[in-house]
Motif scaffolding. Structure first.
Motif: not given
Length: 84
Positions: A63-68, A35-40, A27-31, A72-78
């Motif tokens: 933006x798609x590169x930034x989102x990817x 937020x990144x999408x709204x910012x974009x 859930x925190x990752x999705x949120x 990936x950062x969230x994946x490795x962080x979690x």
């Protein structure tokens, strides 16, 4: 060595069923992605007001590169947090 896990973290890792634990961690990752999408969207609207197609194309391409990279950062962080 004393455990540094909070009661909530102990509950997630030891007592919760796996689907609920994954949902609690996701859930925190999705949120953050939302937020990144709204910012974009705000960036795109602001840059669209400048009437410069080059700037709009740059935002649209980056933006798609930034989102990817963020995903990936969230994946490795979690994953790293779970590994620890």
């Amino acid at each position: 060595m004393k455990s540094r896990l909070s009661e909530r973290e102990i509950e997630i890792f030891e007592t919760m069923p796996v689907p609920r634990a994954v949902a609690a961690l996701a859930v925190p990752t999705v949120v953050s992605q939302i937020i990144a999408i709204v910012y974009n969207i705000a960036d795109t609207w602001y840059i669209g007001q400048l009437n410069d197609t080059g700037m709009m194309a740059a935002v649209t391409l980056v933006f798609p590169a930034f989102l990817m990279l963020s995903a990936v950062a969230n994946l490795f962080g979690i994953g790293g947090a779970s590994l620890l």
